[in-house]
Design an enzyme around this catalytic site. Structure first.
Site, short mmCIF file in Angstrom:
data_model
loop_
_atom_site.label_atom_id
_atom_site.label_comp_id
_atom_site.label_asym_id
_atom_site.label_seq_id
_atom_site.Cartn_x
_atom_site.Cartn_y
_atom_site.Cartn_z
N GLU A 155 0.80 -1.23 0.00
CA GLU A 155 0.00 0.00 0.00
C GLU A 155 0.83 1.28 0.00
OE1 GLU A 155 -2.79 -0.39 3.24
OE2 GLU A 155 -3.53 -2.32 2.51
N ASN A 200 1.97 -5.23 -3.14
CA ASN A 200 0.56 -5.52 -2.83
C ASN A 200 -0.19 -4.22 -2.54
OD1 ASN A 200 -1.48 -7.59 -2.12
ND2 ASN A 200 -1.28 -6.80 -0.02
N HIS A 236 -10.56 -5.96 -2.06
CA HIS A 236 -11.62 -5.73 -1.06
C HIS A 236 -12.76 -5.03 -1.80
CE1 HIS A 236 -9.17 -7.01 2.29
NE2 HIS A 236 -8.20 -6.19 1.93
N GLU A 264 -6.33 -10.55 -1.01
CA GLU A 264 -7.13 -10.26 0.20
C GLU A 264 -8.61 -10.22 -0.16
OE1 GLU A 264 -5.66 -6.88 2.42
OE2 GLU A 264 -3.57 -7.39 1.99
N ASP A 266 -12.35 -10.17 -0.51
CA ASP A 266 -13.63 -10.25 0.19
C ASP A 266 -14.59 -9.31 -0.52
OD1 ASP A 266 -12.66 -7.83 1.23
OD2 ASP A 266 -12.65 -8.50 3.30
O1 9MR Z 1 -7.49 -7.77 8.73
C1 9MR Z 1 -6.54 -6.94 9.37
C2 9MR Z 1 -7.13 -6.41 10.67
O2 9MR Z 1 -7.27 -7.47 11.60
C3 9MR Z 1 -6.23 -5.33 11.24
O3 9MR Z 1 -6.85 -4.75 12.38
C4 9MR Z 1 -5.97 -4.28 10.18
C5 9MR Z 1 -5.06 -3.20 10.71
O4 9MR Z 1 -4.72 -2.28 9.72
O5 9MR Z 1 -5.35 -4.88 9.06
C6 9MR Z 1 -6.21 -5.79 8.44
O6 9MR Z 1 -5.62 -6.32 7.25
C7 9MR Z 1 -5.32 -5.38 6.23
C8 9MR Z 1 -4.11 -5.89 5.49
O7 9MR Z 1 -3.06 -6.13 6.38
C9 9MR Z 1 -3.70 -4.93 4.40
N1 9MR Z 1 -4.78 -4.61 3.51
C10 9MR Z 1 -6.02 -4.19 4.16
C11 9MR Z 1 -6.44 -5.22 5.21
C12 9MR Z 1 -7.80 -4.83 5.81
O8 9MR Z 1 -7.71 -3.65 6.50
#
Ligand code: 9MR
Length: 334
Positions: A155, A200, A236, A264, A266
């Site tokens: 990101e 990513n 997402h 990722e 969903d």
């Molecule tokens: O699913 C993850 C969640 O449990 C955490 O609280 C969050 C913190 O930023 O990160 C989520 O995973 C993220 C991933 O690492 C990167 N892309 C976005 C995902 C959803 O926020």
């Protein structure tokens, strides 16, 4: 003589490798096995604190052949204090995956979020670069040889129309150019030479200013021999949100000579029929791109999704298969 033996040896090898040799009448019955028959992996993000729940672990191990630690390999989890590494939760997921024959995606070495406070307080570029080197060596080095794909940088690009890098500690200390991203990939290659290395991001699932900027970086890296092997598309998505050019976007990146992966996935939605159709579109698009070799959903069950209220996954809160599960399995077996 040897010529006669060979087909038998080949057939046996295919069976051992789990490659389907039967026709569609004997289609596989799990996501992982069906994806494997198409030369792909089908994975899930996994949270260590749920592995002790039998239904969670059973669903994971029955259906998925790829595992991504959801939070356990991030910087705040692995290096809470400078140079002091903690790997308990990450090790647990790695051990689980390895003992169940699941391939691993490492997530993630360099990100602006979930950084421990001390990283955000680093005041010079050279000190931040030193910290990045120690971190990549520490984490990618720990799992050297065990990770199939690493999300090396996550990101880094900004949303919106500008097409530039996001403002973060990384750009503030190291500049609004991709030099520090390049350095992260070079360090990761050295730390784990056999891992495939990915960039990513999200909102890059169709052609837009952000995905164009990522595309330009990947093209530049490939042209100059910077070690990048893969681009991850988080995907997402929302109920009306599979971009019309989703497959074309995957294909243009694949054409640069990198693997592409849905990392990722969903898809939010209370209308499970629409949701199932959207899942079908995404999986079919991946199957249509030969270098799209892995699909990962961001969780196992709606119950523990980071956006649980939009019920975005393939299994409901009771680990029952949703319509989206059936549509994904059908596409994988088609
Ligand atoms: O699913 C993850 C969640 O449990 C955490 O609280 C969050 C913190 O930023 O990160 C989520 O995973 C993220 C991933 O690492 C990167 N892309 C976005 C995902 C959803 O926020």
């Amino acid at each position: 003589m040897i010529g006669k033996v060979r087909p038998l040896v080949l057939a046996a090898a295919l069976v051992v490798a789990g490659v389907a040799t039967a026709g569609p009448a004997e289609a596989a019955t799990t996501l992982g096995a069906s994806a494997a028959a198409k030369g792909r992996f089908f994975g899930a993000a996994v949270a260590n604190n749920h592995l002790g729940e039998a239904a969670y672990a059973n669903t994971l191990d029955r259906e998925f052949n790829s595992v991504t630690p959801e939070n356990e390999m991030k910087w705040d989890a692995t290096e809470p204090n400078p140079g002091q590494f903690t790997f308990g939760a990450a090790d647990n997921i790695v051990n689980h995956a390895r003992s169940h024959g699941q391939s691993l995606r490492g997530h993630t070495l360099v990100w602006h979020s979930q950084l421990p406070g001390w990283v955000n307080q680093i005041s010079t570029g050279s000190a931040l670069m030193t910290a990045m080197q120690r971190h990549i060596n520490g984490v990618a080095g720990r799992y050297r040889g065990q990770i199939a794909y690493w999300d090396v940088v996550n990101e880094a690009f900004a949303d919106g129309t500008g097409g530039g890098l996001r403002s973060s500690i990384w750009t503030q200390r190291l500049g609004f150019n991709t030099g520090w991203i390049e350095q992260a990939f070079r360090l990761a290659r050295t730390a784990d030479p056999n891992a495939k290395l990915c960039y990513n991001d999200y909102n890059t699932d169709g052609q837009n200013a952000k995905s164009n900027a990522v595309f330009n970086m990947v093209r530049d890296f490939k042209a100059r021999g910077v070690p990048i092997d893969c681009v991850g598309f988080q995907s997402h998505l929302n109920i009306n949100g599979v971009p019309g050019d989703y497959q074309a976007n995957l294909q243009r990146f694949a054409n640069l000579g990198v693997d592409v992966q849905i990392t990722e996935l969903d898809i939010g939605g209370s209308n499970f029929t629409t949701q199932a159709n959207n899942y079908r579109t995404v999986v079919q698009a991946c199957l249509n791109v030969s270098r799209c070799n892995r699909i990962v959903t961001w969780g196992v069950t709606d119950k523990y999704s980071w956006r649980a209220s939009s019920t975005p996954l393939l299994f409901d809160g009771n680990f029952n298969k949703k319509p989206a599960y059936n549509s994904v399995l059908a596409v994988l077996n088609s």
